[in-house]
Enzyme design. Structure first.
Site, mmCIF file in Angstrom:
data_model
loop_
_atom_site.group_PDB
_atom_site.id
_atom_site.type_symbol
_atom_site.label_atom_id
_atom_site.label_comp_id
_atom_site.label_asym_id
_atom_site.label_seq_id
_atom_site.Cartn_x
_atom_site.Cartn_y
_atom_site.Cartn_z
ATOM 1 N N MET A 1 0.843 -1.204 0.000
ATOM 2 C CA MET A 1 0.000 0.000 0.000
ATOM 3 C C MET A 1 0.877 1.253 0.000
ATOM 4 O O MET A 1 0.388 2.358 0.248
ATOM 5 C CB MET A 1 -0.953 -0.014 1.185
ATOM 6 N N HIS B 1 8.771 1.265 3.669
ATOM 7 C CA HIS B 1 9.817 1.277 4.694
ATOM 8 C C HIS B 1 10.657 0.015 4.527
ATOM 9 O O HIS B 1 10.439 -0.767 3.580
ATOM 10 C CB HIS B 1 9.196 1.380 6.088
ATOM 11 N N HIS C 1 8.984 -3.309 3.764
ATOM 12 C CA HIS C 1 8.612 -3.546 2.365
ATOM 13 C C HIS C 1 9.837 -3.902 1.514
ATOM 14 O O HIS C 1 9.797 -4.841 0.704
ATOM 15 C CB HIS C 1 7.970 -2.292 1.760
ATOM 16 N N GLN D 1 -10.410 -2.704 1.738
ATOM 17 C CA GLN D 1 -9.986 -3.334 2.981
ATOM 18 C C GLN D 1 -10.016 -2.379 4.173
ATOM 19 O O GLN D 1 -9.589 -2.748 5.262
ATOM 20 C CB GLN D 1 -8.613 -3.983 2.812
#
Lengths: 260, 260
Positions: free
Chosen positions: A12, A16, A19, A43
């Site tokens: 999304m 950081h 990820h 979601q």
């Protein structure tokens, strides 16, 4: 491209080191690596933080390049779901407890977006972080049930030096809130270190360490079925979700009997 | 096989000329043709005819060979869904009316089995009969929403000389019931031939022809959205479902304004 092995890291955004660690896991296992950034409205619940979810597409693109991403899929939020989109993928049972109980519809949003992303990108392999422990279990089940043919690789939780699990939402924490956010991981470590098998006792041990505004759940479950345990036999997974200073954070830790 | 175009004809078996016409449609469009026979329990309601649904695997296999099927997928009914299978694909809106309203859960069973079959078989092309008019619309929507990458080809309804749409369930009809079953198609033809645009009037015209035990629905809808119409403007689809002698039959007919 025919025959090339495609790796995929769906995110999304507001990337950081958690990820980018997923990219580093995918990179040596594929010929072409695709990452996606899409803040998936399906979601998020009506009272959740969709509108303020942090975004940084330019910084994200730089990180993707630095970690060997070949193609970045950055769909417009308004057009990712075409007009008339009406399909939902639902995974039962695994979604009943934990975040599924606290965030109705959340996992339907996750499985639906992941199914559509898998359809569009056709990866051979996809990497998901294990901070969202329930999420990766649910996605594995969907992939198995619908025979999607995507290998799901888990990425270990990446933490700051003080133990806080990395999250795009950590940017919302004040200095004071961040200090209290550390008690999520401290709570899990206290449970893991307790040398105790009784789950009710372990919960008390964990809660004694916590300093949060609202505890969503603290549970010790079977690491595969996610069913709550009364007694820790072999492996178990301790999972926590709590609000600190208005921000909802999650963390989890494997606890093993015998090696504490 | 790499690069070969795979065609797929999913069926519930007890094959008739309607099914084999689907194979004849697929055959020239693919290099390898797969057919499946699986009486999918998920798409039968608790009071429906799963237990008596007719089966003839040996006769079916002969027909598959005769119509150029390269591979016949005939899974065990007990093992097609692995233990712990908990996923469902749901298509909203298109499933609300018609058979969806009369058979709760039916289309979830259809979309879930088709998604799993597509995952297992990975066809480029799949052929579905248009007797199940709502079914093919629902499957198209799922394929689009989840980006499944399968071309969905419609197969025209095949009828006996007397006009009865072929169905594996026709074997349950007594001679007397079969005579009355013909009134489904007669009803649709009366509507199509009426030269009338008002749907309420068309319904009356159709119902005057019907001789069935219970009418599930008779509706005239937009051929794409399946939404009920008040007035036939350009094309419309007339759809009927009714019980005759304990057997539920369906049929449908495109009605066009201007060329009646």
């Amino acid at each position: 491209m025919s025959g090339a092995r495609v790796g995929f890291v769906p995110t999304m955004g507001y990337l950081h080191a958690g990820h980018t660690s997923l990219m580093d896991i995918a990179r040596p296992q594929c010929d072409q690596m695709v990452a996606s950034i899409f803040v998936n409205p399906l979601q998020f619940g009506p009272n959740e933080d969709l509108d303020v979810y942090p975004r940084d597409p330019e910084g994200d693109a730089e990180k993707c390049v630095a970690h060997g991403v070949d193609a970045l899929f950055l769909p417009e939020e308004s057009s990712f779901y075409p007009d008339g989109f009406v399909s939902t993928v639902h995974v039962d049972r695994l979604t009943e407890g934990l975040c599924g109980a606290k965030r109705p519809g959340h996992f339907d949003g996750v499985t639906t977006v992941v199914a559509r992303l898998f359809g569009l990108i056709r990866p051979d392999l996809a990497v998901f972080g294990t901070k969202d422990y329930q999420q990766i279990a649910v996605i594995r089940q969907m992939v198995s049930d619908l025979a999607l043919g995507v290998e799901i690789c888990p990425g270990p939780i990446v933490r700051d030096a003080d133990g806080l699990a990395l999250s795009s939402r950590n940017r919302f924490l004040s200095k004071e809130a961040r200090r209290r956010a550390l008690t999520l991981n401290a709570c899990l470590r206290a449970i893991g270190d307790a040398g105790e098998r009784d789950v009710a006792a372990l919960n008390d041990i964990g809660k004694a360490v916590l300093d949060v505004d609202r505890l969503d759940y603290l549970e010790i479950v079977d690491p595969v079925t996610l069913q709550p345990l009364d007694t820790v036999r072999d492996d178990a997974q301790a999972l926590i979700a709590a609000f600190v200073g208005g921000t909802r954070l999650i963390d989890n830790l494997r606890i093993s009997r015998g090696d504490t």
